[in-house]
Every structure is written in structure tokens, then in C-alpha cells.
Write an enzyme that holds these catalytic residues in place. Structure first.
Site, short mmCIF file in Angstrom:
data_model
loop_
_atom_site.label_atom_id
_atom_site.label_comp_id
_atom_site.label_asym_id
_atom_site.label_seq_id
_atom_site.Cartn_x
_atom_site.Cartn_y
_atom_site.Cartn_z
N LYS A 117 0.83 -0.91 0.08
CA LYS A 117 -0.13 -0.30 -0.45
C LYS A 117 0.86 1.10 0.42
CE LYS A 117 -3.62 -3.06 2.54
NZ LYS A 117 -4.66 -2.60 2.05
N GLU A 126 -2.15 7.09 8.14
CA GLU A 126 -3.60 7.21 7.12
C GLU A 126 -4.50 7.79 8.28
OE1 GLU A 126 -6.20 5.25 4.54
OE2 GLU A 126 -4.82 4.79 3.31
N GLU A 146 -9.34 1.26 -5.45
CA GLU A 146 -10.01 1.50 -4.16
C GLU A 146 -9.96 3.22 -4.20
OE1 GLU A 146 -10.85 -2.82 -2.45
OE2 GLU A 146 -9.67 -1.52 -1.54
N GLU A 165 -5.99 1.52 -2.25
CA GLU A 165 -5.53 1.22 -2.71
C GLU A 165 -5.36 0.41 -3.81
OE1 GLU A 165 -5.70 -2.57 -0.71
OE2 GLU A 165 -7.29 -2.77 -0.04
N ARG A 221 -6.15 -7.75 -9.56
CA ARG A 221 -6.48 -9.13 -9.62
C ARG A 221 -8.02 -8.80 -9.66
NH1 ARG A 221 -9.42 -8.98 -4.85
NH2 ARG A 221 -8.75 -7.99 -2.86
#
Ligand code: ADP
Length: 674
Positions: free
Chosen positions: A116, A200, A275, A288, A292
Site C-alpha cells: 500500500k 493515514e 479503491e 489501494e 486481481r
């Protein structure tokens, strides 16, 4: 295109990938662990190879064994699904070295996004908005704490290698920082083999909006609109929908463009998800990128009519993206819910056991089912406890909500704890119907988790008592309706006692008593101030009509491991017949909640033996399913000693702590006077 694909996964995603391969005429190879030998994905595939015993690291995570299975079976490509090896660049590299196509992005793109922290550095460079935070290399506690102060509390500590909601701690104030950091680093090291963290700013109640993107090896990138995944428990998604409700066109434009920029920045090919957190004022921030296919990809498929797995296969085979951006239209509304083997009332702890009953509503054009589970399966502790997904699609969101409620009402699961009642309550809320969801919504609506807070009322107790009496006599149906079998000189009377709540799920109510009289005309029950004749008539396998005095009600009753589960409407009650040999309800709870709620490893003892503690004090930390669970004092009392050492593996139900309750308020049984 390939002609044989190996699926390096299990459960619903393996079954789902097999379905697309079959439609395209491609042969499939499944891999499986020993306990999965008879699993659905193994039976659906054309070939199957055992890759080891139950533990994922000895089977589904064994790179060598999986590559060998692909080579031996003649597969040309490997679909990793999600979880397991899907985001492991080393695995992608090993596939390439073995001459196999890894169905996913390039190794470089995976590497860039696998942390991340490094993903944020890249996003920062290409102008995608980030939250205030710290994602540097320096990891000593003092530096991190000073960064937290610069950012301003509340702050979120996240494992840079994290995923699945694991390795995250909210810190409200400086005094909590050190303890939360240590706990986050421990969980990160245990789960991801990497203790590094980032910080964060913690946003209060934003929405989780993510954008499905797709790239190909020719350098094209496009998006397939967004999904709203704000309905979360413990930072994990349980319900996702597309498109995001109440998202303006302009906002959609900005977010999808930022997502495509993010994908281009790393030369992305294949399916990926970017996201974001979205604030009410419209500010959005990169969280992030998942390199997939996502669990929630079906909602995107339902609104676009595109099979994302087919696109993954085509892109991996070197083909161009099948459509251009302008050719992708959004149609209707789709909602997915995830059915888990977990106990919402016990902090959503995974549940294991024999899946005795597993019934889903029939699939249709408007309802899609994804599952790899069947009745008779053993739900173990080695894998993700998701049992199935239900996906509804309709022209409007309101119709999709109605479809979801109807579908959930038809789900029947027994044998393992599950979140179906929780989902029913969630789907029934006005907040959900309004579409105004944010990530704090589930936690704010406490009733969602615990269900009705009120203790079992008279009809519930009446049903429980009649059900038990019915079980005592095999000629049950007639017994419920008449008391003829027991006509004596005078009336036989007895008291049945129950206690409510799950062991280990927090405080349970005291004992609840039902006075039963066998009268010539039938059974008569006294419950608190209620009394009257009562009968229970079976209307289906687990559906009954209860008549108690003048009131009639339809309810569902199921027994599981000595516990009765009674469902009336959207209210669920769990009752246990009180064992007359037990001393008191409180003592029972005290013992129960000091047992390991699931198999795990003790990682910390938090108080000295001999200490007196108050109810709720944290006593011990158990790591189970790669998450930390704190065992707390069930009452005021003294901790006599620990029965499991730090580092010890414990089985489910093992007593962890010797605890003596000091303030035992013995519940009074209010039996009606004889
Ligand atoms: P994971 O990879 O474990 O899924 P994410 O970084 O995707 O972790 O975050 C999971 C969830 O945690 C998000 O969907 C959101 O609900 C919550 N979350 C993450 N970062 C923040 C933040 N800075 N502020 C508030 N909530 C956050």
C-alpha cells in the site's frame, strides 16, 4: 486463446472461473487440498490434482506444487482467483519461468501495487489524490508517533502488506498509539510476514467507492464503472452494489478517470480495482489497488453484461480488450451479499462445523448465485468462511432491494453459525433502502448485529417449551395439540428453564422460566404474567404455527448443538435449555466466555495471575484466523491463572483462564405460584 486452464483456488471463485471456461470450451484443471477432495470445484473441473493437506500454506499456497500440477496436466495458463497466490508477484514470476501464463497483470505492476505504501508513492507522482498520511520507510515507533501527531488524530495504522481488513488499528488519541502500533505490527507480521505499517488520517464515515478497471497488453485502459462497498463490518465488505447510489455523473467521471490514470501509471493489463474513500463533500482519496478479480465483480458483470473472467482470459492470451470505453453501457442496478459462516453476535468470529443444511433460492435472470459449498460439507478453519454470494439485478435500485430481501428470506442454513439473519436485518433497514450508506453504518445500527435486544418474549418461550416437550415424545405432532397422553389425577406441572444468548457472545440474560401444566384440554403455559393454552403445529420442516392464548404466530425453529434458534419475522432468538445441574446462569456465562471461541494461538497474557479485575477487563489475546481476539473478564472477579501459555496453540472450546467470579448476582427464577 488457451485450451486448458488451471485454477489455483477453491470455493465459489474456482467454480465461477470453471463456468466461464466451460462456456468458452476450455478444459479446466482444479487443485485441491486433502479435505477438499470431494468439494464442488473439484467435481466441476475436468481434471483435479491434490496439492497437499488442509493448511493453506501446505496446499493452495504451494507455488511448486501448483506449477507442477499445471505442467503435468498440460495447462497453459493459471487463473489465481482472489486471495491465496493471486497478488503474489513471486508466483507470477515463477509461472513465467515455467512457461505458464499467469492470468493477471505484469509482475512489475503487481510489485508496484503489492505494498500500500509503494502504491501511494506512485499515485502521488501521477496526481491521484491521497489522504494526509505517512508511507515512508522509517518504521521506529517514535518516528511513527510523531508522524501521527503531524497528521492529527484520529489516525489509522495499516499494514502496508495488509488485506481483507486485517492489520488495521484506529488510534483516537496519542495515549493509545504505542499499544495499537504494537498490536498492528504483531498482526501484520503474523498474517503477511511483514510488520511494516503506514499511517493515514482516519476519516469518519466516508463511503468506500471502487472502480473496476481493465487494461490490455496493447496499452489500452478502460473502466467498467464503480461499485459502492460501504456496507462493512470490521472493515470487511458484506454487501456491494453497482452503480454507487446517489453518485452524480460528474463525480463518477472524476473517479473513473483517476482510476484509469492509476492503472496507466503502472502499465496495467488485466482486471484490477482502484479503491477510494469518498467524503460527503465530494473529496475522494486513493486507498489501494487490487491487482486481481474482486469478490464483488459480479455486480459489475450484471450491470454491464460483460463476463470479466472471459476478458481476463482474452487479455492474458494477448488479445485486445473486446470493447472500447464508449461501447460499455450501464444498465439497471445490482446488489451482492456475502453469506459467511460467522457469528455476528460474537464479533463476527468465523464459525466451523458440519454444514447440515444449505438451501439457496433458485437462480433466475434476476438472481445469480455463486457458491462452492453444499450441504454435507465440513466448514473448516483453514480457509475463508464465505459460503455463498447472492447477486440480484433489476431495472431500479428499489426493485433490486426488494429482490434481495425476497431472496434472503429463502436461505436456510444449519450446522454452522452464519450471518443470514444479520443480512436480513441489514437489507430491511430504511438506511439501506435509502442508499445513503457509509462505512460506519453497520456499526452505528447496533440492532443489526445483535438483532432484537429485547429478551425472548412469551411467544418465543412458549414455542421453545412446546418444541422441547414435542421432542421428548416421538409422537410429537399429536402431543403438541393435545394433552391426552398425560391426563392424570390432577394436572401434572413442571417448569422448563431456558437461558438466552450464545456462550462467548457477551452477557446473557438470566434464566427464563416456563411453567407447563398438562391439562385435559391440552397444554397450558405460564410465562411471567402471560398464561393460556398453547399448541405448536408443524407447517413445514422447520416452520410452525404457535397458538398461545388468543395469539397466533408463524415461526421457524431449529435445534443446533443443544441450542434452539427461533425466528419470528426478522427477529432471531437463541435459547438453551438450562441444565438443572448447573449452578447459575452467570457462572455458566463466566466459564463459557473464558473458553477459546475458536482454534488459535495465545499471543499475550494481559494481567498477572492473582489480580482482581472488573467486568470487561482484557485478559488474554488469542490469534485466530490471522486476527487478534481479546478475551475479557465476564464479570468482576479474580484471575487465578492461565491455562495456556503464550505461544500455545489451543483448540476451540478449551478453557483458557481460571477465573473466579466475585460479584455473582444469582438470577432469581420467577416461577408462577403453584
Ligand atoms: P484491506 O486491504 O484490508 O481491505 P483497505 O485499505 O482496503 O484494507 O481498507 C479497508 C476498509 O477500511 C475500507 O473500505 C474502509 O472502510 C476502511 N478504511 C481504510 N482506510 C481508512 C481511512 N483512512 N479512514 C477511514 N476508514 C478507512
Amino acid at each position: 486463446m488457451f485450451d486448458k486452464i488451471l485454477i489455483a483456488n477453491r470455493g465459489e471463485i474456482a467454480c465461477r472461473v470453471i463456468a466461464t471456461c466451460r462456456r468458452l470450451g476450455l478444459a479446466t484443471v482444479a487443485v485441491y487440498s486433502e479435505p477438499d477432495a470431494a468439494a464442488l470445484h473439484v467435481r466441476l473441473a475436468d481434471q483435479a490434482v491434490c496439492v497437499g493437506p488442509a493448511a493453506a500454506r501446505d496446499s493452495y499456497l504451494r507455488i511448486d506444487a501448483i506449477i507442477e500440477a499445471a505442467q503435468r496436466s498440460g495447462a497453459q495458463a493459471i487463473h489465481p482467483g482472489y486471495g491465496f497466490l493471486s497478488e503474489n508477484p513471486l508466483f507470477a514470476e515463477r509461472c513465467a519461468a515455467a512457461g505458464l501464463v499467469f492470468i493477471g497483470p505484469s509482475v512489475a505492476a503487481m510489485r508496484a501495487m503489492s505494498s500500500k505504501a509503494s502504491a501511494k508513492q506512485i499515485m502521488q507522482r501521477c496526481g491521484v489524490p491521497l489522504l494526509p498520511g505517512y508511507h515512508g520507510e522509517e518504521q521506529d515507533a517514535a518516528r511513527l508517533k510523531s508522524e501521527a501527531e503531524r497528521i492529527g488524530y484520529p489516525v489509522l495504522i495499516k499494514a502496508t502488506a495488509g488485506g481483507g481488513g486485517k492489520g488495521m488499528r484506529v488510534v483516537e488519541r496519542a495515549a493509545e498509539f504505542d499499544e495499537r502500533l504494537a498490536s498492528c505490527q504483531r498482526e501484520a507480521a503474523a498474517s503477511f510476514n511483514d510488520a511494516r505499517v503506514l499511517l493515514e488520517k482516519y476519516l469518519l464515515n466516508p463511503r468506500h467507492i471502487e472502480v473496476q478497471i481493465f487494461g490490455d497488453s496493447l496499452g489500452q485502459v478502460l473502466h467498467l464503472f464503480e461499485r459502492d462497498c460501504s456496507a462493512q463490518r470490521r472493515h470487511q465488505k458484506v454487501l456491494e452494489e453497482a452503480p454507487a447510489p446517489h453518485l452524480g455523473e460528474l463525480q463518477r467521471e472524476r473517479m473513473t478517470r483517476a482510476a484509469c490514470d492509476a492503472a496507466r501509471a503502472v502499465g496495467y493489463s488485466g482486471a484490477g480495482t482502484v479503491e477510494f474513500l469518498l467524503e460527503p463533500a465530494g473529496g475522494f482519496y486513493f486507498m489501494e489497488m487490487n491487482t486481481r478479480i474482486q469478490v464483488e465483480h459480479p455486480v459489475t458483470e450484471m450491470i454491464t453484461g460483460i463476463d470479466l473472467v472471459e476478458w481476463q482470459l482474452r487479455v492474458a492470451a494477448g488479445e485486445a480488450l473486446p470493447r472500447r470505453q464508449g461501447e460499455i453501457a450501464l444498465s439497471g442496478h445490482a446488489i451482492e451479499i456475502r453469506i459467511y459462516a460467522e457469528i455476528p453476535e460474537a464479533g463476527f468470529l468465523p464459525s466451523s462445523g458440519l454444514l447440515r443444511r444449505f438451501e439457496l433460492p433458485p437462480a433466475s435472470g434476476a438472481l445469480r448465485l455463486e457458491t462452492g459449498s453444499e450441504a454435507g460439507d465440513r466448514v473448516g478453519i483453514d480457509y475463508d468462511p464465505m459460503l455463498a454470494k447472492l447477486i440480484v439485478h433489476a431495472d431500479t435500485r428499489a426493485e433490486a432491494v426488494a429482490g434481495l430481501r425476497a431472496a434472503l428470506a429463502q436461505v436456510r442454513i444449519a450446522g454452522v453459525g452464519n450471518n443470514v439473519m444479520f443480512l436480513r436485518r441489514l437489507a430491511a433497514t430504511d438506511t439501506f433502502a435509502s442508499g445513503l450508506l457509509d462505512i460506519g453504518f453497520i456499526e452505528r445500527e447496533h440492532e443489526l448485529v445483535a438483532g432484537s435486544q429485547h429478551p425472548p418474549d412469551a411467544p418465543v418461550l412458549a414455542a421453545a417449551a412446546l418444541w422441547i416437550i414435542g421432542q421428548e415424545r416421538p409422537a410429537a405432532a399429536s402431543v403438541w395439540n393435545s394433552g391426552d397422553g398425560w391426563r392424570l389425577n390432577g394436572h401434572l406441572r413442571r417448569t422448563l428453564e431456558f437461558e438466552s444468548g450464545l456462550p462467548g457472545a457477551g452477557p446473557a440474560a438470566g434464566a427464563l422460566a416456563v411453567l407447563v401444566e398438562y391439562r385435559p384440554a391440552g397444554l397450558w403455559l405460564g410465562i411471567g404474567e402471560h398464561s393460556g393454552s398453547a399448541s405448536l403445529v408443524a407447517e413445514g420442516e422447520d416452520i410452525f404455527h404457535l397458538q398461545y392464548g388468543a395469539d397466533g404466530v408463524r415461526l421457524q425453529i431449529e435445534e443446533d448443538a443443544g441450542q434452539l434458534r427461533i425466528v419470528i419475522g426478522d427477529d432471531e432468538f437463541r435459547l438453551r435449555r438450562r441444565d438443572p445441574l448447573r449452578l447459575s446462569g452467570d457462572a455458566y456465562v463466566a466459564e463459557a466466555s473464558l473458553m477459546a471461541p475458536m482454534p488459535g494461538r495465545v499471543i499475550a497474557q494481559l494481567v498477572e495471575p492473582g489480580s482482581t479485575v472488573v467486568k470487561g477487563a482484557p485478559l488474554l489475546i488469542l490469534e485466530a484466523m490471522k486476527m487478534e481476539h481479546t478475551i475479557c473478564a465476564p464479570a468482576n472477579g479474580t484471575l487465578r491463572g492461565f491455562r495456556a501459555a503464550v505461544g500455545e496453540q489451543v483448540r476451540e472450546g478449551v478453557e483458557l483462564i481460571d477465573f473466579e467470579v466475585t460479584t455473582l448476582e444469582s438470577p432469581r427464577l420467577e416461577s408462577p405460584p403453584p
